[in-house]
Design a protein around this motif. Sequence first.
Motif, PDB file in Angstrom:
ATOM      1  N   GLU A  89     -35.918 -70.932   5.013  1.00 40.50           N
ATOM      2  CA  GLU A  89     -35.861 -72.046   4.474  1.00 40.50           C
ATOM      3  C   GLU A  89     -35.538 -72.261   3.045  1.00 40.50           C
ATOM      4  OE1 GLU A  89     -39.513 -72.218   7.195  1.00 40.50           O
ATOM      5  OE2 GLU A  89     -38.235 -70.876   6.295  1.00 40.50           O
ATOM      6  N   GLU A  90     -36.067 -71.430   2.171  1.00 41.27           N
ATOM      7  CA  GLU A  90     -35.655 -71.370   0.991  1.00 41.27           C
ATOM      8  C   GLU A  90     -34.203 -71.360   0.391  1.00 41.27           C
ATOM      9  OE1 GLU A  90     -37.718 -69.475  -3.270  1.00 41.27           O
ATOM     10  OE2 GLU A  90     -37.441 -68.116  -1.305  1.00 41.27           O
ATOM     11  N   ALA A  91     -33.641 -70.150   1.104  1.00 42.46           N
ATOM     12  CA  ALA A  91     -32.267 -69.790   0.898  1.00 42.46           C
ATOM     13  C   ALA A  91     -31.375 -71.023   1.446  1.00 42.46           C
ATOM     14  CB  ALA A  91     -31.931 -68.570   2.071  1.00 42.46           C
ATOM     15  N   PHE A  92     -31.643 -71.808   2.499  1.00 40.86           N
ATOM     16  CA  PHE A  92     -30.856 -72.902   2.781  1.00 40.86           C
ATOM     17  C   PHE A  92     -31.033 -74.004   1.916  1.00 40.86           C
ATOM     18  CE2 PHE A  92     -30.278 -77.045   4.924  1.00 40.86           C
ATOM     19  CZ  PHE A  92     -28.979 -76.902   5.329  1.00 40.86           C
ATOM     20  N   ILE A  93     -32.054 -74.142   1.175  1.00 43.82           N
ATOM     21  CA  ILE A  93     -32.347 -75.154   0.297  1.00 43.82           C
ATOM     22  C   ILE A  93     -31.458 -74.730  -1.155  1.00 43.82           C
ATOM     23  CG2 ILE A  93     -34.124 -76.110  -1.167  1.00 43.82           C
ATOM     24  CD1 ILE A  93     -36.108 -75.794   0.991  1.00 43.82           C
TER      25      ILE A  93
END
Length: 204
Positions: A95-99
Amino acid sequence: MIGRLRGTLLDKQPPWLVVDVAGVGYELEASMTTLVALPGTGESVSLYTHLSVRDDAHLLYGFAREQERALFRALIKVNGIGPKLALAILSGMDEEAFIRCVMDDDVKSLTRLPGVGKKTAERLIIEMRDRFPHWEASQGAAALEQAASPAAEAGPRDALADAESALVSLGYKPAEAARMLSGLDETLPTEALIKAALTRRLAG
């Protein structure tokens, strides 16, 4: 609506898993990020779920973290993004990488994911940008750390072949999947091989 399952993990054949809940075996499809975070078969698991009802099937998707399910639900609301592509995106990055890709307008990283071309990446950035301010990015970092220490894979299956099959199911071509796995430690469990291959693909 089935929102959560708690039971015994009976089987893992990426991207599928089976959870026994009081004698009923629920078949779920999950991202590689979730599969890597799960314990071995025979262990107790608790998964957040999303039920998709179609004319021809009822499909259940499982997530190790509530935030991953929230992102999955946000992704499938984007025009042209179905559950299969949403899982492929979640398998390729947490999730963090996508955000971070969305907030940084990082089209290049998104297009390394299977099924995501330039137009789709641009649409993801435009439609998803305003949905993240309230999310705690630190949760994604903690999840990535957890996923970096996968449990041992149970069973005698050929981990390399299973990993290649799982990558193909995510949308990679067989030859590309084989290249992604080439040179990796074949003694690793299936989930670890998949995660390493996806990390290599995104880094390339």
